[in-house]
Design a protein around this motif. Structure first.
Motif, short mmCIF file in Angstrom:
data_model
loop_
_atom_site.label_atom_id
_atom_site.label_comp_id
_atom_site.label_asym_id
_atom_site.label_seq_id
_atom_site.Cartn_x
_atom_site.Cartn_y
_atom_site.Cartn_z
N GLN A 1 0.81 -1.20 0.00
CA GLN A 1 0.00 0.00 0.00
C GLN A 1 0.85 1.26 0.00
OE1 GLN A 1 -3.35 0.07 -0.40
NE2 GLN A 1 -3.01 2.26 -0.64
N HIS A 2 1.96 1.23 0.76
CA HIS A 2 2.86 2.38 0.79
C HIS A 2 3.57 2.56 -0.56
CE1 HIS A 2 2.26 3.22 4.97
NE2 HIS A 2 2.64 2.00 5.34
N ILE A 3 3.90 1.45 -1.20
CA ILE A 3 4.55 1.51 -2.51
C ILE A 3 3.61 2.12 -3.54
CG2 ILE A 3 5.53 0.16 -4.41
CD1 ILE A 3 6.48 -1.86 -2.29
N LEU A 4 2.36 1.67 -3.54
CA LEU A 4 1.36 2.21 -4.47
C LEU A 4 1.11 3.69 -4.20
CD1 LEU A 4 -1.27 -0.69 -4.67
CD2 LEU A 4 0.36 0.01 -6.43
N SER A 5 1.06 4.03 -2.91
CA SER A 5 0.86 5.44 -2.54
C SER A 5 2.01 6.30 -3.06
CB SER A 5 0.74 5.57 -1.02
OG SER A 5 -0.41 4.91 -0.53
N ALA A 6 3.23 5.76 -2.98
CA ALA A 6 4.39 6.50 -3.48
C ALA A 6 4.30 6.70 -4.98
CB ALA A 6 5.68 5.74 -3.11
N PHE A 7 3.87 5.66 -5.70
CA PHE A 7 3.72 5.77 -7.15
C PHE A 7 2.67 6.81 -7.53
CE2 PHE A 7 5.21 1.11 -7.88
CZ PHE A 7 6.52 1.53 -7.72
N VAL A 8 1.53 6.77 -6.82
CA VAL A 8 0.47 7.75 -7.08
C VAL A 8 0.97 9.16 -6.77
CG1 VAL A 8 -1.81 8.56 -6.40
CG2 VAL A 8 -1.39 6.10 -6.61
N GLY A 9 1.64 9.29 -5.63
CA GLY A 9 2.15 10.60 -5.22
C GLY A 9 3.16 11.17 -6.18
N ILE A 10 4.07 10.33 -6.65
CA ILE A 10 5.09 10.79 -7.60
C ILE A 10 4.44 11.20 -8.93
CG2 ILE A 10 6.97 9.98 -9.09
CD1 ILE A 10 7.93 10.79 -6.38
N GLY A 11 3.47 10.41 -9.37
CA GLY A 11 2.77 10.73 -10.62
C GLY A 11 2.04 12.06 -10.53
#
Length: 203
Positions: free
Chosen positions: A9-19
């Motif tokens: 979940q943290h990894i996906l959140s990081a991807f969303v945040g970076i995008g």
């Protein structure tokens, strides 16, 4: 199977945040409007701390700001005026959108990570395109600025959508964009600096 991946979940959140942060580097208000629209219609979840983004007033405000910003970049001289404030504004927007994905970390780590990763990504892209636009003005007399502006708007739209529907792809595109902007942005600033030095020598 995916649920068994540690910190998924943290990894996906990081991807969303970076995008989303990368999208803010292209245009400040377009990604904020996209997130506000998606959360208003409950297409994406929004944490309690950022529920203000999913309200109707926020949707209307960001929508008006988005349209104004996009159109303003097609007006000569106004686009350069916006460039002077776009970097700090993009940094703030990128930080806010990145932080909205990490509400479970605690206030200090949440905003520290947001400023470094989100704000840094947005500021780098915004600064790079400001240099490209300045070089375009110097070499084409501003005729090429509409192309730069259209590219920025398209980039913001694509990155905003990808960040919400395909976070992994958005993160890859964000990294590629950062590399390209750093390379071409530096060349643009260097070319502009050399051109100014040449003109001053002629005087």
């Amino acid at each position: 199977m995916l649920d068994q991946i540690p910190y998924l979940q943290h990894i996906l959140s990081a991807f969303v945040g970076i995008g989303l942060a990368a999208a803010s580097g292209f245009r400040v208000f377009l990604p904020m409007f996209a997130v506000s629209l998606a959360s208003y219609f409950h297409w994406i979840p929004m944490s309690e701390s950022f529920e203000w983004l999913s309200t109707l007033p926020a949707l209307i405000t960001t929508g008006i700001a988005m349209i104004t910003e996009i159109l303003a970049y097609y007006i000569p001289f106004v686009d350069h005026l916006l460039d002077t404030i776009s970097i700090p504004m993009a940094t703030i927007a990128g930080s806010v959108l990145f932080a909205s994905q990490f509400t479970e970390l605690g206030t200090f780590p949440q905003w520290a990570l947001a400023l470094i990763a989100g704000g840094g990504t947005a500021a780098t892209i915004s600064s790079g395109f400001a240099g490209i636009r300045a070089a375009s003005t110097a070499t084409t007399g501003g005729l090429g600025n509409s192309v730069v502006g259209t590219t920025e708007t398209a980039g913001a739209g694509i990155m905003s959508v990808l960040a919400m529907v395909a976070p992994f792809i958005a993160a890859i595109f964000a990294v590629i964009t950062l590399i390209l902007v750093i390379v071409f942005g530096r060349k643009a600033w260097r070319k502009l600096k050399n051109r100014k030095q040449l003109n001053s020598n002629k005087l």
